[in-house]
Design a protein around this motif. Structure first.
Motif, mmCIF file in Angstrom:
data_model
loop_
_atom_site.group_PDB
_atom_site.id
_atom_site.type_symbol
_atom_site.label_atom_id
_atom_site.label_comp_id
_atom_site.label_asym_id
_atom_site.label_seq_id
_atom_site.Cartn_x
_atom_site.Cartn_y
_atom_site.Cartn_z
ATOM 1 N N GLU A 34 0.862 -1.169 0.000
ATOM 2 C CA GLU A 34 0.000 0.000 0.000
ATOM 3 C C GLU A 34 0.902 1.223 0.000
ATOM 4 N N THR A 35 0.536 2.225 -0.747
ATOM 5 C CA THR A 35 1.273 3.490 -0.754
ATOM 6 C C THR A 35 0.287 4.641 -0.639
ATOM 7 N N ALA A 36 0.754 5.729 -0.042
ATOM 8 C CA ALA A 36 -0.088 6.921 0.078
ATOM 9 C C ALA A 36 0.795 8.136 0.287
ATOM 10 N N PRO A 37 0.378 9.277 -0.219
ATOM 11 C CA PRO A 37 1.091 10.519 0.110
ATOM 12 C C PRO A 37 0.931 10.789 1.605
ATOM 13 N N VAL A 38 2.009 11.179 2.282
ATOM 14 C CA VAL A 38 1.925 11.417 3.726
ATOM 15 C C VAL A 38 0.935 12.538 4.048
ATOM 16 N N ALA A 39 0.717 13.456 3.124
ATOM 17 C CA ALA A 39 -0.215 14.561 3.351
ATOM 18 C C ALA A 39 -1.647 14.080 3.543
ATOM 19 N N ARG A 63 -0.973 6.505 9.912
ATOM 20 C CA ARG A 63 -2.200 5.698 9.864
ATOM 21 C C ARG A 63 -3.082 6.213 8.741
ATOM 22 N N GLY A 64 -3.789 5.291 8.148
ATOM 23 C CA GLY A 64 -4.705 5.632 7.072
ATOM 24 C C GLY A 64 -4.698 4.535 6.031
ATOM 25 N N GLU A 65 -5.399 4.791 4.979
ATOM 26 C CA GLU A 65 -5.496 3.827 3.888
ATOM 27 C C GLU A 65 -4.714 4.333 2.689
ATOM 28 N N GLY A 66 -4.019 3.427 2.076
ATOM 29 C CA GLY A 66 -3.284 3.759 0.870
ATOM 30 C C GLY A 66 -3.861 3.033 -0.331
#
Length: 149
Positions: free
Chosen positions: A79-84, A102-105
């Protein structure tokens, strides 16, 4: 974040840059034992490990190193996501160069031999995949060469 379909694709796009030539050499190193970290000074560190041992509950971002992952003998789920777009789980540690989020990527499947390169503004979570080995590399964000090698 960038995903290269294989080592040859990475070499075609970035192979003229010394740090990526060294990274490719490290990704291709066969026969290294699992769980042993290797380094080229403070510019590049690599390790071969099973993805279930590399898996984390949180997404992880780095500030001083690019995060590189290449599955060796199977597909890897990440899973990848922008830290913003994420919520801070831990403060940044200068000692480990890690910050947990924490969060969804967005989920990706990296095929055997593909290469993921994630920058300092992106967080990555490796999902456990039984019997899949991958090479993880941390490559300095500074410069195009390794001044000490």
């Amino acid at each position: 974040m960038r995903i290269f379909r294989d080592h040859a694709h990475l070499e075609e796009v970035l192979g003229g840059v010394t740090k990526w030539q060294r990274t490719l050499q490290a990704l291709r190193a066969e026969g290294r034992p699992l769980g042993v970290m290797y380094s080229v000074g403070d510019s590049l560190t690599t390790m071969r490990e099973h993805t279930d041992a590399l898996a984390t509950d949180d997404l992880v971002a780095r500030r001083r190193y690019l995060y590189v992952l290449s599955p060796v003998d199977g597909d890897a789920e990440i899973e990848t996501a922008p830290v913003a777009t994420l919520d801070e789980a831990t403060p940044y540690s200068d000692l480990t160069d890690r910050q947990h989020w924490r969060g969804e990527g967005e989920r990706h499947t990296l095929a055997r031999g593909a290469v993921l390169v994630a920058g300092p503004d992106e967080a990555v979570r490796i999902l456990p995949a039984p019997r899949t080995t991958a090479v993880v590399a941390h490559v300095t964000v500074e410069g195009a060469t390794f001044h000490n090698k």
